[in-house]
Design a protein around this motif. Structure first.
Motif, PDB file in Angstrom:
ATOM      1  N   SER A  89       0.844  -1.195   0.000  1.00  0.00           N
ATOM      2  CA  SER A  89       0.000   0.000   0.000  1.00  0.00           C
ATOM      3  C   SER A  89       0.875   1.240   0.000  1.00  0.00           C
ATOM      4  N   LEU A  90       0.622   2.129  -0.959  1.00  0.00           N
ATOM      5  CA  LEU A  90       1.442   3.319  -1.130  1.00  0.00           C
ATOM      6  C   LEU A  90       0.772   4.583  -0.589  1.00  0.00           C
ATOM      7  N   LEU A  91      -0.242   4.403   0.230  1.00  0.00           N
ATOM      8  CA  LEU A  91      -1.013   5.547   0.706  1.00  0.00           C
ATOM      9  C   LEU A  91      -0.202   6.514   1.560  1.00  0.00           C
ATOM     10  N   ARG A  92       0.815   6.015   2.281  1.00  0.00           N
ATOM     11  CA  ARG A  92       1.593   6.898   3.157  1.00  0.00           C
ATOM     12  C   ARG A  92       2.663   7.686   2.414  1.00  0.00           C
ATOM     13  N   MET A  93       2.891   7.366   1.151  1.00  0.00           N
ATOM     14  CA  MET A  93       3.799   8.155   0.324  1.00  0.00           C
ATOM     15  C   MET A  93       2.964   9.216  -0.385  1.00  0.00           C
ATOM     16  N   ASP A  94       2.649  10.279   0.351  1.00  0.00           N
ATOM     17  CA  ASP A  94       1.638  11.230  -0.118  1.00  0.00           C
ATOM     18  C   ASP A  94       2.139  12.673  -0.157  1.00  0.00           C
ATOM     19  N   ASN A  95       3.417  12.846  -0.437  1.00  0.00           N
ATOM     20  CA  ASN A  95       3.992  14.190  -0.481  1.00  0.00           C
ATOM     21  C   ASN A  95       3.941  14.792  -1.882  1.00  0.00           C
ATOM     22  N   ILE A  96       3.536  16.052  -1.946  1.00  0.00           N
ATOM     23  CA  ILE A  96       3.730  16.845  -3.160  1.00  0.00           C
ATOM     24  C   ILE A  96       5.119  17.457  -3.034  1.00  0.00           C
ATOM     25  N   VAL A  97       6.064  16.935  -3.759  1.00  0.00           N
ATOM     26  CA  VAL A  97       7.478  17.265  -3.569  1.00  0.00           C
ATOM     27  C   VAL A  97       7.815  18.639  -4.121  1.00  0.00           C
ATOM     28  N   GLU A  98       7.235  18.976  -5.273  1.00  0.00           N
ATOM     29  CA  GLU A  98       7.614  20.223  -5.939  1.00  0.00           C
ATOM     30  C   GLU A  98       6.494  20.659  -6.870  1.00  0.00           C
ATOM     31  N   ILE A  99       6.278  21.965  -6.926  1.00  0.00           N
ATOM     32  CA  ILE A  99       5.416  22.568  -7.948  1.00  0.00           C
ATOM     33  C   ILE A  99       6.236  23.651  -8.628  1.00  0.00           C
ATOM     34  N   ASP A 100       6.435  23.510  -9.928  1.00  0.00           N
ATOM     35  CA  ASP A 100       7.273  24.441 -10.689  1.00  0.00           C
ATOM     36  C   ASP A 100       6.385  25.237 -11.645  1.00  0.00           C
ATOM     37  N   PRO A 101       6.017  26.483 -11.286  1.00  0.00           N
ATOM     38  CA  PRO A 101       5.121  27.269 -12.139  1.00  0.00           C
ATOM     39  C   PRO A 101       5.753  27.692 -13.466  1.00  0.00           C
ATOM     40  N   VAL A 102       7.089  27.837 -13.503  1.00  0.00           N
ATOM     41  CA  VAL A 102       7.743  28.263 -14.741  1.00  0.00           C
ATOM     42  C   VAL A 102       7.725  27.146 -15.776  1.00  0.00           C
ATOM     43  N   ASN A 103       8.147  25.963 -15.353  1.00  0.00           N
ATOM     44  CA  ASN A 103       8.187  24.817 -16.273  1.00  0.00           C
ATOM     45  C   ASN A 103       6.892  24.020 -16.293  1.00  0.00           C
ATOM     46  N   ARG A 104       5.969  24.442 -15.436  1.00  0.00           N
ATOM     47  CA  ARG A 104       4.613  23.878 -15.401  1.00  0.00           C
ATOM     48  C   ARG A 104       4.620  22.364 -15.210  1.00  0.00           C
ATOM     49  N   PHE A 105       5.226  21.950 -14.114  1.00  0.00           N
ATOM     50  CA  PHE A 105       5.111  20.548 -13.735  1.00  0.00           C
ATOM     51  C   PHE A 105       5.072  20.442 -12.218  1.00  0.00           C
ATOM     52  N   ALA A 106       4.579  19.310 -11.763  1.00  0.00           N
ATOM     53  CA  ALA A 106       4.590  18.977 -10.345  1.00  0.00           C
ATOM     54  C   ALA A 106       5.281  17.637 -10.178  1.00  0.00           C
ATOM     55  N   VAL A 107       6.007  17.482  -9.078  1.00  0.00           N
ATOM     56  CA  VAL A 107       6.629  16.207  -8.730  1.00  0.00           C
ATOM     57  C   VAL A 107       5.908  15.681  -7.500  1.00  0.00           C
ATOM     58  N   VAL A 108       5.354  14.471  -7.603  1.00  0.00           N
ATOM     59  CA  VAL A 108       4.516  13.955  -6.521  1.00  0.00           C
ATOM     60  C   VAL A 108       4.850  12.504  -6.225  1.00  0.00           C
ATOM     61  N   GLU A 109       4.530  12.098  -5.007  1.00  0.00           N
ATOM     62  CA  GLU A 109       4.584  10.684  -4.638  1.00  0.00           C
ATOM     63  C   GLU A 109       3.262  10.016  -5.008  1.00  0.00           C
ATOM     64  N   PRO A 110       3.223   8.685  -5.078  1.00  0.00           N
ATOM     65  CA  PRO A 110       2.046   7.995  -5.614  1.00  0.00           C
ATOM     66  C   PRO A 110       0.801   8.082  -4.748  1.00  0.00           C
ATOM     67  N   GLY A 111       0.955   8.326  -3.433  1.00  0.00           N
ATOM     68  CA  GLY A 111      -0.207   8.340  -2.553  1.00  0.00           C
ATOM     69  C   GLY A 111      -0.940   9.671  -2.497  1.00  0.00           C
ATOM     70  N   VAL A 112      -0.507  10.660  -3.268  1.00  0.00           N
ATOM     71  CA  VAL A 112      -1.183  11.964  -3.286  1.00  0.00           C
ATOM     72  C   VAL A 112      -2.593  11.811  -3.864  1.00  0.00           C
ATOM     73  N   ILE A 113      -3.586  12.364  -3.172  1.00  0.00           N
ATOM     74  CA  ILE A 113      -4.967  12.319  -3.653  1.00  0.00           C
ATOM     75  C   ILE A 113      -5.125  13.306  -4.808  1.00  0.00           C
ATOM     76  N   ASN A 114      -5.844  12.894  -5.832  1.00  0.00           N
ATOM     77  CA  ASN A 114      -6.020  13.715  -7.027  1.00  0.00           C
ATOM     78  C   ASN A 114      -6.532  15.116  -6.686  1.00  0.00           C
ATOM     79  N   ALA A 115      -7.561  15.203  -5.853  1.00  0.00           N
ATOM     80  CA  ALA A 115      -8.144  16.506  -5.513  1.00  0.00           C
ATOM     81  C   ALA A 115      -7.160  17.369  -4.737  1.00  0.00           C
ATOM     82  N   ASP A 116      -6.331  16.753  -3.898  1.00  0.00           N
ATOM     83  CA  ASP A 116      -5.345  17.526  -3.140  1.00  0.00           C
ATOM     84  C   ASP A 116      -4.310  18.158  -4.070  1.00  0.00           C
TER      85      ASP A 116
END
Length: 455
Positions: A89-116
């Motif tokens: 279960s990957l639910l505890r790997m739920d960090n949004i690691v980075e949001i880059d507004p210039v390059n328009r990408f986010a780096v996330v772990e697999p347990g991040v909820i879509n709405a979050d």
């Protein structure tokens, strides 16, 4: 099992290794009906990549199957346990690691909820468009595993189009990085796209680089009532053929409308045979709704009601999002199909499902991402009644066959899992199936990753 648990605890904290049968049983299956689930030997809840690598190295050493899981909101049995497996279960790997507004990408772990994730990037004036109906529950890892879509995919596309790169732990514990963080890149084979939709059979996704879009303007929604599925299907065809780009184009049949009214008391029009919802988030959404409203009237809409503001729009979308819960309340159990057909064959699919429901004496409601032909016929049945359960399964298979007959596919976004393995073989044919099984063996030669799923 004691050896397995002992070795797992060598690289995991004690509280991350669950062996109590009453607890592990709650991780045995997802939300799909008619999918067998085994008894896991152990459930592990890692918090970082190294812990996942330890799990996979241990599983390889002991030749133990591993079933990766997210929120278990899937509808095909892809997250179901097999006997003696490690549920990862990957639910505890739920960090949004980075949001880059210039390059328009986010780096996330697999347990991040879509709405979050959607809320987090909105604070930067950005959007992550894929929005499955379960977006407040489902995880990004699960979305990647099933290649999920959503209500807005008609304009913005599905999950696969937003995954730029992945971190994946392979069956033997190696860490593989695929893809890129740049807007463009064609170096080598596209392994990133290969993992999207693989349902945990090729590796365990432990990180993702996701493309973002500028946040769109507020959307307005139009509701159009039709006296037949044919008329609603013709409206969809006209809207798309004349170059309109709705951000959402959804359909609910009369069975679904009645179920939503019973659950929510929204007062949707039950006299209609099909309710079409169209939304625009353009610079002038009112003008676009007016043009689409005229098309709907031309193709036989009996009533066209554009929302006056955001509040009315959100009410209509809330009705659509509640449709699967409403249908589940009809009999207590549902079997949700996921047949996607060419837009031009949508009306035939709807009429065919109605005939199947009549033939099997069942309630089958249909909701659809009409803009891309992806339908969700939902069979409502009493699981305690063997005869009704048998008719439900037979109707499901007939709907699958109808979708293929109309030039469609057995799944547009829910995946194959256990539920559709037989049907996948029919759709792919022997040559494609052999090649895909060969690819799976390259990544997982011991066959320990999610065995019994997909192929």
């Amino acid at each position: 099992m004691s050896t397995l648990a002992t070795k797992l605890r060598e690289g995991l904290p004690d509280e991350a290794v669950l062996t109590d049968p009453d607890i592990t049983a709650s991780y045995a299956h997802d939300m799909a009906s008619f999918c067998p689930a085994g008894t896991p030997a152990v459930v592990v809840l890692p918090r970082d990549v190294e812990q996942v690598r330890h799990v996979m190295r241990t599983a390889t050493e002991l030749r133990v199957p591993v079933v990766p899981q997210g929120a278990r909101s899937g509808l095909s049995g892809a997250a179901n346990a097999t006997d003696g497996c490690v549920v990862l279960s990957l639910l505890r790997m739920d960090n949004i690691v980075e949001i880059d507004p210039v390059n328009r990408f986010a780096v996330v772990e697999p347990g991040v909820i879509n709405a979050d994730l959607a809320k987090a990037v909105a604070a930067h004036g950005l959007a992550y468009p894929p929005d499955p109906s379960s977006w407040e529950q489902c995880t990004i890892g699960g979305n990647i595993g099933t290649g999920s879509g959503g209500l807005c995919c008609v304009k913005y596309g599905v999950t696969a189009e937003y995954v730029l790169g992945l971190d994946v732990v392979l069956a033997d514990g190696r860490l593989l990085r695929t893809g890129r963080r740049t807007a463009k890149g064609v170096a080598g084979y596209d392994l990133t796209r290969l993992f999207v939709g693989s349902e945990g059979t090729l590796g365990v996704v432990v990180g993702a680089v996701l493309a973002l879009k500028p946040a769109p303007p507020p959307r307005l929604v139009l509701a159009a009532e039709f006296g037949s599925a044919t008329a609603a299907g013709e409206a969809v065809a006209r809207i798309m053929a004349e170059g309109h780009t709705p951000s959402l184009l959804e359909l609910m049949d009369t069975t679904t409308i009645a179920a939503v009214n019973r659950l929510t008391r929204m007062g949707l029009p039950e006299s209609t045979r099909a309710l079409l919802l169209a939304a625009f988030d353009t610079a002038d959404p009112a003008a676009d709704l007016a043009a689409v409203g005229e098309l709907c009237r031309d193709t036989g809409a009996t009533e066209v009601v554009p929302a006056a503001d955001d509040a009315e729009s959100e009410m209509l979308l809330a009705a659509r999002r509640s449709s699967l819960s409403a249908l589940e309340a009809v009999k207590g159990t549902t079997m949700i199909d996921d047949v996607c057909v060419p837009r031009s064959r949508l009306a035939e699919l709807l009429d065919g499902v109605e005939a199947i429901a009549d033939r099997h004496r069942l309630t089958i409601g249909v909701v659809a991402h009409a803009g891309d032909g992806n339908t969700h016929p939902t069979v409502c049945f009493d699981s305690s009644d063997p005869d009704e359960s048998g008719r439900a399964r037979a109707s499901f298979d007939e709907i699958m066959a109808l979708g293929l007959e109309l030039g469609g596919t057995i799944t547009g976004e829910h995946g194959v899992g256990v539920l559709k393995r037989e049907w996948l073989a029919r759709e792919l044919g022997p040559d494609s199936l052999e090649l895909q099984r060969g690819i799976r063996r390259v990544f997982d030669p011991l066959g320990i990753l999610n065995p019994g799923k997909v192929l």
